[in-house]
Design a protein around this motif. Structure first.
Motif, PDB file in Angstrom:
ATOM      1  N   MET A 105      -8.031   5.185 -37.126  1.00 50.88           N
ATOM      2  CA  MET A 105      -9.023   4.958 -38.172  1.00 50.88           C
ATOM      3  C   MET A 105      -8.440   5.395 -39.517  1.00 50.88           C
ATOM      4  SD  MET A 105     -11.510   4.285 -35.953  1.00 50.88           S
ATOM      5  CE  MET A 105     -13.166   4.502 -36.602  1.00 50.88           C
ATOM      6  N   TYR A 106      -8.876   4.718 -40.585  1.00 52.80           N
ATOM      7  CA  TYR A 106      -8.470   5.127 -41.926  1.00 52.80           C
ATOM      8  C   TYR A 106      -9.734   5.520 -42.707  1.00 52.80           C
ATOM      9  CZ  TYR A 106      -6.744   5.220 -46.658  1.00 52.80           C
ATOM     10  OH  TYR A 106      -6.464   5.634 -47.937  1.00 52.80           O
ATOM     11  N   ARG A 107      -9.570   6.457 -43.642  1.00 53.38           N
ATOM     12  CA  ARG A 107     -10.710   6.937 -44.438  1.00 53.38           C
ATOM     13  C   ARG A 107     -11.003   5.929 -45.562  1.00 53.38           C
ATOM     14  NH1 ARG A 107     -11.936  12.522 -44.694  1.00 53.38           N
ATOM     15  NH2 ARG A 107      -9.773  13.084 -44.277  1.00 53.38           N
ATOM     16  N   GLU A 154     -18.485  13.383 -43.051  1.00 48.25           N
ATOM     17  CA  GLU A 154     -17.095  13.008 -42.719  1.00 48.25           C
ATOM     18  C   GLU A 154     -17.036  11.908 -41.664  1.00 48.25           C
ATOM     19  OE1 GLU A 154     -13.890  15.570 -42.842  1.00 48.25           O
ATOM     20  OE2 GLU A 154     -12.721  13.936 -41.953  1.00 48.25           O
ATOM     21  N   GLU A 155     -17.911  11.972 -40.646  1.00 44.25           N
ATOM     22  CA  GLU A 155     -17.778  10.984 -39.559  1.00 44.25           C
ATOM     23  C   GLU A 155     -18.085   9.557 -40.002  1.00 44.25           C
ATOM     24  OE1 GLU A 155     -21.874  12.210 -37.306  1.00 44.25           O
ATOM     25  OE2 GLU A 155     -20.458  13.530 -38.300  1.00 44.25           O
ATOM     26  N   ARG A 156     -18.759   9.397 -41.153  1.00 42.41           N
ATOM     27  CA  ARG A 156     -19.065   8.052 -41.652  1.00 42.41           C
ATOM     28  C   ARG A 156     -17.996   7.526 -42.624  1.00 42.41           C
ATOM     29  NH1 ARG A 156     -23.419   7.726 -44.717  1.00 42.41           N
ATOM     30  NH2 ARG A 156     -23.518   5.486 -44.397  1.00 42.41           N
ATOM     31  N   GLN A 157     -16.937   8.313 -42.818  1.00 39.48           N
ATOM     32  CA  GLN A 157     -15.896   7.885 -43.776  1.00 39.48           C
ATOM     33  C   GLN A 157     -14.869   6.942 -43.147  1.00 39.48           C
ATOM     34  OE1 GLN A 157     -14.251  11.582 -45.242  1.00 39.48           O
ATOM     35  NE2 GLN A 157     -16.006  11.969 -46.552  1.00 39.48           N
ATOM     36  N   TRP A 158     -14.865   6.857 -41.800  1.00 37.43           N
ATOM     37  CA  TRP A 158     -13.763   6.159 -41.124  1.00 37.43           C
ATOM     38  C   TRP A 158     -14.124   4.752 -40.691  1.00 37.43           C
ATOM     39  CZ3 TRP A 158      -9.700   9.295 -41.574  1.00 37.43           C
ATOM     40  CH2 TRP A 158      -9.928  10.671 -41.674  1.00 37.43           C
ATOM     41  N   GLU A 159     -13.132   3.871 -40.695  1.00 37.01           N
ATOM     42  CA  GLU A 159     -13.275   2.542 -40.085  1.00 37.01           C
ATOM     43  C   GLU A 159     -11.926   2.200 -39.448  1.00 37.01           C
ATOM     44  OE1 GLU A 159     -14.654  -0.017 -38.429  1.00 37.01           O
ATOM     45  OE2 GLU A 159     -16.185  -0.278 -39.983  1.00 37.01           O
ATOM     46  N   GLU A 160     -11.983   1.310 -38.444  1.00 41.85           N
ATOM     47  CA  GLU A 160     -10.766   1.014 -37.674  1.00 41.85           C
ATOM     48  C   GLU A 160      -9.684   0.336 -38.519  1.00 41.85           C
ATOM     49  OE1 GLU A 160     -11.528  -1.101 -33.982  1.00 41.85           O
ATOM     50  OE2 GLU A 160      -9.605  -2.135 -34.166  1.00 41.85           O
ATOM     51  N   LEU A 161      -8.479   0.883 -38.428  1.00 37.55           N
ATOM     52  CA  LEU A 161      -7.306   0.267 -39.050  1.00 37.55           C
ATOM     53  C   LEU A 161      -6.590  -0.569 -38.003  1.00 37.55           C
ATOM     54  CD1 LEU A 161      -4.995   0.086 -41.199  1.00 37.55           C
ATOM     55  CD2 LEU A 161      -4.309   2.370 -40.513  1.00 37.55           C
ATOM     56  N   MET A 162      -6.509  -0.048 -36.790  1.00 37.41           N
ATOM     57  CA  MET A 162      -5.905  -0.786 -35.673  1.00 37.41           C
ATOM     58  C   MET A 162      -6.347  -0.185 -34.346  1.00 37.41           C
ATOM     59  SD  MET A 162      -2.016   0.563 -35.190  1.00 37.41           S
ATOM     60  CE  MET A 162      -1.854  -0.477 -33.760  1.00 37.41           C
ATOM     61  N   GLY A 163      -6.062  -0.891 -33.259  1.00 35.21           N
ATOM     62  CA  GLY A 163      -6.397  -0.368 -31.939  1.00 35.21           C
ATOM     63  C   GLY A 163      -5.204  -0.481 -31.005  1.00 35.21           C
ATOM     64  N   ILE A 164      -5.080   0.495 -30.091  1.00 33.85           N
ATOM     65  CA  ILE A 164      -4.026   0.425 -29.075  1.00 33.85           C
ATOM     66  C   ILE A 164      -4.735   0.392 -27.725  1.00 33.85           C
ATOM     67  CG2 ILE A 164      -2.045   1.626 -28.020  1.00 33.85           C
ATOM     68  CD1 ILE A 164      -2.669   2.481 -31.511  1.00 33.85           C
ATOM     69  N   ALA A 165      -4.592  -0.744 -27.019  1.00 32.06           N
ATOM     70  CA  ALA A 165      -5.379  -0.937 -25.796  1.00 32.06           C
ATOM     71  C   ALA A 165      -4.477  -1.071 -24.576  1.00 32.06           C
ATOM     72  CB  ALA A 165      -6.226  -2.201 -25.938  1.00 32.06           C
ATOM     73  N   ALA A 170      -2.602  -3.480 -31.672  1.00 32.69           N
ATOM     74  CA  ALA A 170      -3.063  -4.612 -32.488  1.00 32.69           C
ATOM     75  C   ALA A 170      -3.500  -4.088 -33.851  1.00 32.69           C
ATOM     76  CB  ALA A 170      -4.236  -5.310 -31.802  1.00 32.69           C
ATOM     77  N   ALA A 171      -2.751  -4.523 -34.883  1.00 36.94           N
ATOM     78  CA  ALA A 171      -3.057  -4.031 -36.232  1.00 36.94           C
ATOM     79  C   ALA A 171      -3.425  -5.183 -37.144  1.00 36.94           C
ATOM     80  CB  ALA A 171      -1.846  -3.294 -36.796  1.00 36.94           C
ATOM     81  N   GLY A 172      -4.169  -4.897 -38.197  1.00 29.35           N
ATOM     82  CA  GLY A 172      -4.554  -5.910 -39.171  1.00 29.35           C
ATOM     83  C   GLY A 172      -3.690  -5.780 -40.415  1.00 29.35           C
ATOM     84  N   VAL A 173      -3.179  -6.913 -40.900  1.00 31.33           N
ATOM     85  CA  VAL A 173      -2.392  -6.895 -42.144  1.00 31.33           C
ATOM     86  C   VAL A 173      -3.306  -6.483 -43.304  1.00 31.33           C
ATOM     87  CG1 VAL A 173      -1.089  -8.311 -43.802  1.00 31.33           C
ATOM     88  CG2 VAL A 173      -0.823  -8.700 -41.333  1.00 31.33           C
ATOM     89  N   ASN A 174      -4.495  -7.113 -43.354  1.00 36.00           N
ATOM     90  CA  ASN A 174      -5.379  -6.908 -44.495  1.00 36.00           C
ATOM     91  C   ASN A 174      -5.906  -5.472 -44.557  1.00 36.00           C
ATOM     92  OD1 ASN A 174      -5.852  -9.458 -42.762  1.00 36.00           O
ATOM     93  ND2 ASN A 174      -5.845 -10.165 -44.879  1.00 36.00           N
TER      94      ASN A 174
END
Ligand code: ATP
Length: 480
Positions: free
Chosen positions: A277-279, A287-298, A347-351
Motif C-alpha cells: 500500500m502507498y500513503r 492513519e488506517e484510511r491513508q493507504w490504498e493499494e499500489l500493487m499485490g503479490i498473490a 502485479a503492479a500498476g504503472v499509473n
C-alpha cells in the motif's frame, strides 16, 4: 516532504504537462486521463526500469506481449466471466452509486468472524454511504467488470458469437503462452514471464485521479514454481524485492505499508495475497484510511494453468475444460514427474506507481527572496528530462549556438532539452518543478574556457565542468 494531497499533484500535472483530463474539448470523460509530453516519459521510464530489473538483470525471467483481446473462452475458464464482478449498492438518500466492498462497515470487524452476509449487514444499517453517510442503502447486486466489445464488421450489438472482452488483467495472456515460452526458450522451473500493457475494468466508482481508472496499465509477472515449493515464503520474498524496487525508484519506505488480504477478500484464484500500500491520502486524520493499494503479490496456485488445460477431469472422468486443445503441464526431467506449476504473481500498476512517485517527489523550497518554489525530487532514473541546457544571454548568437550544440551532443546519451524562453531564474524554477536533475548554463565565459555551469536540482549547488567531460560526468551522476 511529500505532496499534502492528490489534488496538489493533479494541478501540477496539468500545469506542467504531465497529465491532462481526457477529451476536455468535449467536456471530458469521467476519470479518463491523457499523459502529456512529461507524463509519457515518466511512464516509459518506470516501465523500462521494471523491465530492466526483471527481464535483463535476472537470469530467470522472459518477456511477452500478448493481445489485449483474447479468445472469449479464455475468460470463461479463467473464471472472469463468472466471478470477476464487484458488489454494487445505491444510496436511497443521496442516490449515489457505489462499490459496496469499499464502504465502511461492509466487512465484519477483524477477529469477530461470523458467517459473512453482506445484505444482512446492509439491511441492519451497518454500512455507510461514502457520500452522505446514510445507512439507507439498497441490497447489493453484482456487476461484471469486464469491458465488452464486438468483433467483426457485420456483428450486431447483441450477437453473442461476436462478443469479446478487453482484458481486465495481462496475466491470462501469460498463462495461455506458458508452454510456447517454456519450450521455445528451453526453460526449467523455476522461471517467470513478465508482461506490461493496458488492462480495462468497468470500475463502478473510478476516481482519485490516475489511482482508479477504467483503462490503466499493468506490469505483471507470473513466476512458475514446483507444486511443493514454499509458496507462502516465496510471496514474502517477492514482497521484499518489490519494496526494495520502489525504494530504489525514490519512494520513502515510511510511505509504504504491507496489507495481508483477509481470506474472505481474496480473489477467486488466490490462496494468499499481500498488498503493498502507498500513503495516497496523507491528509486523512486516521492513519488506517491513508493507504490504498499500489500493487499485490498473490499466490495463484496452479489454478490458471490447470483451468486452461485439456486433461484435468472431474470425479466422473469428464473433462473439466472440453474447449482446450492443449495440456499446459510441465515435465520435470530431473525426477521424471509431470505437474501443473504453481504461480506467484507480483502485479503492479504503472499509473499508481507514477502517482506515488509524483507524490513522494513533491517538495517546496523558499529562496532568498522569500519566494516558495516547487521542486520535484524525482529519482534521476525516472525523471522525464535529465538535463536542460540554458543560454545565459539569448541575444548572443555565439552563446545560443554553443548551447544548442551541447544539447545536440547530449541527445544520443540522455534526454536533454534546450530552453531560452525566460530569464535564468525562471528557467531554473521551471526545470525544478518538473524534476530535471541538472541545468546546464552556457555563459560568456563558456566561449573562452569551453566550460559550463552544472546546477544540481536538489542542492542548488553549481559546478563548473569542461564541455568535453560533460556527457560522461552527467551519465555517472544519473546512474541509479
Ligand atoms: P483494487 O482493490 O484497488 O480494485 P485490485 O486488487 O483489483 O485493485 P489487482 O487485480 O491486484 O487490483 O491488479 C493489480 C494492480 O493493477 C493493482 O495493484 C493496481 O496497481 C493496478 N490496478 C488495478 N485496477 C486498477 C484501476 N482501475 N486503475 C488503475 N490501476 C489499477
Amino acid at each position: 516532504m511529500t505532496a499534502p494531497n492528490i489534488d496538489t499533484i493533479v494541478s501540477l500535472a496539468k500545469r506542467r504537462g504531465f497529465v491532462f483530463p481526457s477529451s476536455e474539448v468535449y467536456g471530458g470523460l469521467g476519470s479518463a486521463w491523457d499523459y502529456g509530453p512529461l507524463g509519457v516519459e515518466l511512464c516509459n521510464n518506470v516501465k523500462q526500469s521494471w523491465w530492466r530489473w526483471l527481464v535483463y538483470e535476472r537470469d530467470d525471467i522472459e518477456g511477452v506481449d500478448s493481445s489485449i483481446i483474447l479468445n472469449r473462452t479464455v475468460w470463461k475458464y479463467s473464471g472472469h466471466e463468472g466471478t470477476f464482478h464487484d458488489p454494487l449498492v445505491d444510496c436511497r438518500e443521496c442516490k449515489n452509486r457505489m462499490r459496496a466492498d469499499k464502504l465502511e462497515g461492509y466487512f465484519p470487524p477483524e477477529g469477530k468472524e461470523v458467517a459473512f452476509d453482506a445484505n444482512a449487514r446492509l439491511r441492519a444499517g451497518l454500512v455507510k454511504c461514502s457520500e452522505c453517510g446514510s445507512t439507507n442503502l439498497t441490497d447489493e447486486r453484482f456487476f461484471n467488470q469486464m469491458l465488452r466489445t464486438t468483433l467483426g464488421a457485420a456483428s450486431a450489438e447483441d450477437d453473442p458469437t461476436a462478443l469479446a472482452y478487453l482484458r481486465p488483467e495481462t496475466a491470462q495472456g501469460i498463462f495461455i503462452n506458458f508452454l510456447n515460452i517454456q519450450t521455445t526458450m528451453r526453460r526449467k522451473i523455476p522461471f517467470g514471464i513478465a508482461q506490461v500493457g493496458k488492462s480495462f475494468r468497468n470500475e463502478i466508482t473510478p476516481g482519485n485521479f490516475i489511482l482508479r481508472t477504467r483503462e490503466f496499465e499493468q506490469m505483471e509477472m507470473e513466476y512458475f514454481v514446483r507444486p511443493d515449493a514454499e509458496h507462502f515464503k516465496l510471496v514474502d520474498e517477492w514482497v521484499e524485492q518489490y519494496m526494495e524496487w520502489f525504494v530504489s525508484l525514490g519512494i520513502d519506505r515510511n510511505n509504504l505499508h504491507l496489507h495481508e488480504v483477509p481470506e474472505k477478500e481474496l480473489a477467486h484464484y488466490s490462496k494468499r495475497t499481500v498488498d503493498i500500500m502507498y500513503r495516497y491520502f496523507p491528509e486523512r486524520d486516521e492513519e488506517e484510511r491513508q493507504w490504498e493499494e499500489l500493487m499485490g503479490i498473490a499466490y495463484r496456485t496452479d489454478f490458471d494453468l490447470r483451468s486452461h488445460s485439456s486433461k484435468p477431469a472431474d470425479e466422473e472422468g469428464k473433462r473439466i475444460n472440453p474447449d482446450s486443445t492443449e495440456d499446459l503441464s510441465y515435465f520435470d526431467e530431473a525426477d521424471k514427474q509431470r505437474f501443473y506449476p504453481h504461480v506467484i504473481e507480483p502485479a503492479a500498476g504503472v499509473n499508481r506507481t507514477v502517482l506515488a512517485l509524483l507524490m513522494d517527489a513533491y517538495s517546496e523550497r523558499t529562496n532568498d527572496k522569500g519566494e516558495t518554489r516547487v521542486i520535484l525530487k524525482l529519482s534521476p532514473q525516472v525523471a522525464p528530462i535529465k538535463a536542460a541546457v540554458l543560454p545565459l544571454a539569448k541575444n548572443k548568437p555565439e552563446i545560443v549556438g554553443m548551447a544548442k550544440a551541447i544539447k545536440r551532443s547530449l541527445q544520443p546519451v540522455l534526454r536533454a532539452v534546450y530552453d531560452d524562453t525566460g530569464g535564468i531564474g525562471k528557467l531554473y524554477a521551471r526545470q525544478d518543478e518538473i524534476g530535471t536533475p541538472f541545468c546546464i548554463t552556457v555563459d560568456h565565459q563558456s566561449l573562452e574556457d569551453e566550460a559550463v555551469t552544472v546546477r544540481d536540482r536538489d542542492t542548488w549547488e553549481q559546478e563548473r565542468i569542461k564541455v568535453v567531460d560533460l556527457a560522461e560526468n552527467l551519465q555517472k551522476r544519473l546512474k541509479p
